[in-house]
Design an enzyme around this catalytic site. Structure first.
Site, PDB file in Angstrom:
ATOM      1  N   ASP A   1       0.860  -1.196   0.000  1.00  0.00           N
ATOM      2  CA  ASP A   1       0.000   0.000   0.000  1.00  0.00           C
ATOM      3  C   ASP A   1       0.894   1.244   0.000  1.00  0.00           C
ATOM      4  O   ASP A   1       1.797   1.370   0.835  1.00  0.00           O
ATOM      5  CB  ASP A   1      -0.870  -0.050   1.270  1.00  0.00           C
ATOM      6  CG  ASP A   1      -1.965   0.996   1.281  1.00  0.00           C
ATOM      7  OD1 ASP A   1      -2.402   1.419   0.202  1.00  0.00           O
ATOM      8  OD2 ASP A   1      -2.405   1.375   2.389  1.00  0.00           O
TER       9      ASP A   1
ATOM     10  N   ASP B   1      -8.796   0.912   6.019  1.00  0.00           N
ATOM     11  CA  ASP B   1      -7.843   0.747   7.114  1.00  0.00           C
ATOM     12  C   ASP B   1      -8.410   1.344   8.399  1.00  0.00           C
ATOM     13  O   ASP B   1      -8.546   0.675   9.420  1.00  0.00           O
ATOM     14  CB  ASP B   1      -6.513   1.421   6.737  1.00  0.00           C
ATOM     15  CG  ASP B   1      -5.443   1.199   7.789  1.00  0.00           C
ATOM     16  OD1 ASP B   1      -5.709   0.489   8.777  1.00  0.00           O
ATOM     17  OD2 ASP B   1      -4.332   1.740   7.652  1.00  0.00           O
TER      18      ASP B   1
HETATM   19  P1  13P Z   1      -9.034   4.865   5.183  1.00  0.00           P
HETATM   20  O1  13P Z   1      -8.162   5.735   6.034  1.00  0.00           O
HETATM   21  O2  13P Z   1     -10.276   5.581   4.777  1.00  0.00           O
HETATM   22  O3  13P Z   1      -9.327   3.554   5.821  1.00  0.00           O
HETATM   23  O4  13P Z   1      -8.230   4.565   3.828  1.00  0.00           O
HETATM   24  C1  13P Z   1      -7.277   3.539   3.780  1.00  0.00           C
HETATM   25  C2  13P Z   1      -6.456   3.586   2.544  1.00  0.00           C
HETATM   26  O5  13P Z   1      -6.758   4.248   1.567  1.00  0.00           O
HETATM   27  C3  13P Z   1      -5.249   2.764   2.538  1.00  0.00           C
HETATM   28  O6  13P Z   1      -4.494   2.955   1.386  1.00  0.00           O
HETATM   29  O1  G3H Z   2      -3.304   5.079   3.454  1.00  0.00           O
HETATM   30  C1  G3H Z   2      -2.638   4.719   4.411  1.00  0.00           C
HETATM   31  C2  G3H Z   2      -3.007   3.513   5.177  1.00  0.00           C
HETATM   32  O2  G3H Z   2      -4.102   3.780   6.024  1.00  0.00           O
HETATM   33  C3  G3H Z   2      -1.821   2.984   5.919  1.00  0.00           C
HETATM   34  O3  G3H Z   2      -1.513   3.770   7.012  1.00  0.00           O
HETATM   35  O4  G3H Z   2       0.909   4.287   6.754  1.00  0.00           O
HETATM   36  O5  G3H Z   2      -0.235   4.479   8.980  1.00  0.00           O
HETATM   37  O6  G3H Z   2       0.207   2.234   7.968  1.00  0.00           O
HETATM   38  P1  G3H Z   2      -0.059   3.680   7.711  1.00  0.00           P
HETATM   39 ZN    ZN Z   3      -4.577   4.945   0.608  1.00  0.00          ZN
END
Ligand code: 13P
Ligand code: G3H
Ligand code: ZN
Length: 317
Positions: free
Chosen positions: A82, A261
């Site tokens: 991600d 997330d």
């Molecule tokens: P949210 O913060 O809305 O859960 O989005 C998660 C996301 O886009 C991770 O890449």
């Molecule tokens: O878009 C980001 C995701 O919610 C991941 O978050 O970088 O804090 O793990 P993080």
């Molecule tokens: Zn994202």
């Protein structure tokens, strides 16, 4: 069933008007909650891991857990990076066995985003086992890793440009495109009523029929979880997310992957807070992480129904 790339999943999603849930994993309880729910619902799934998650959990532990989940569940599962921010990080993940990576060059100038994305695509697509690549065009709100997003009032100024999107996909060969359509990361997406650019999704899908779009920042921030957090000692005033009907609608308009997330974090946190307040003498982690894992499972079981991917695992094999 080995790990899979995104191609069959996204084709099935686009042809049938649903979206695959992409859930962020940081530890064992999150992973188990997500996978148990998808197994119960027979839903295909994407497990996504951020740079921060890699650092927190140590990728070797996470990958070992994921491999067990793949064997135990028998589900089609994608392991996805991600918000990868460099070629080196994407390459490392590909070399470790990820079946999909995101290269997020959305904060770079257009030509630089193309160059970086193409470099990742060339590497990913030349592997013996195909690795999918997600790219991003346009700017979202909220904060992800160390990139500060667009303010709520400016979200609609930074939407993905359809002409650029077509050109970008042609030039880079990316397998899917994360688009800016009015969503943002985190728990505070909107101060006023949420407005998503469904007309943009329609335009993109008309111009590129069957091409898989991705929607980030798609947590709905369930108000009952916010109330529970606030009731049991937390402080999250005015948290607001994307209405769930919008997620179902997006699946019908060419969005094949929906990222969640924040909602998982809220479910985990709300449950742990409740246990701590109601049972102040509790100190066995199993007695608060266990219910928290169950809350994540219930949340994901609900999400896959909303996204329409429940019962669709067999279409993705
Ligand atoms: P949210 O913060 O809305 O859960 O989005 C998660 C996301 O886009 C991770 O890449
Ligand atoms: O878009 C980001 C995701 O919610 C991941 O978050 O970088 O804090 O793990 P993080
Ligand atoms: Zn994202």
């Amino acid at each position: 069933m080995p790990l899979v790339d995104t191609r069959k999943m996204f084709a099935a999603a686009n042809q049938n008007g649903f979206a695959i849930g992409a859930f962020n994993v940081n530890n064992m309880e999150l992973l188990q909650g997500i996978v148990d729910a998808c197994k119960e619902k027979n839903a295909p799934l994407i497990l996504q891991i951020s740079k921060g998650a890699r650092k927190y959990a140590n990728m070797k532990y996470l990958m070992a857990l994921i491999n067990v989940a793949v064997q135990e569940s028998g589900l089609p599962i994608v392991v996805h990076l991600d918000h990868g921010d460099t070629f080196e990080l994407c390459k490392q993940c590909i070399d470790e066995g990820f079946t999909s990576v995101m290269i997020d060059g959305s904060h770079h100038p257009y030509e630089e985003n193309i160059k970086l994305t193409k470099q990742v695509c060339d590497y990913a697509h030349s592997q013996k086992v195909y690795v999918s690549v997600e790219a991003e065009l346009g700017r979202l709100g909220g904060i992800e890793e160390d990139v500060v997003g667009v303010k709520e009032e400016d979200l609609h100024k930074f939407l993905t440009d359809p002409d650029q999107a077509e050109d970008f996909i042609k030039q880079t060969g990316c397998d899917s495109l994360a688009v800016a359509c009015g969503t943002s990361h985190g728990a505070y997406k909107f101060k006023t009523a949420p407005k998503l650019a469904f007309d943009l999704l329609e335009t993109l899908t008309k111009r590129m029929p069957g091409y898989p779009l991705v929607m980030h920042g798609s947590s709905s921030v369930p108000q009952e979880l916010i109330e529970q957090i606030n009731k049991f000692g937390g402080s999250m005033p005015n948290a607001m997310g994307v209405p769930e009907e919008a997620l179902t609608q997006a699946g019908k308009l060419g969005v094949a992957k929906i990222n969640i997330d924040t909602d998982l974090r809220l479910a985990l946190t709300a449950t742990i807070r409740k246990v701590f307040v109601e049972k102040p003498s509790e100190f066995d982690p199993r007695n608060y992480l266990g219910p928290a894992r169950e809350a994540v499972k219930n949340l994901v079981a609900h999400k896959v129904e909303i996204l329409g991917c429940a019962g669709k695992a067999n279409l993705c094999l």
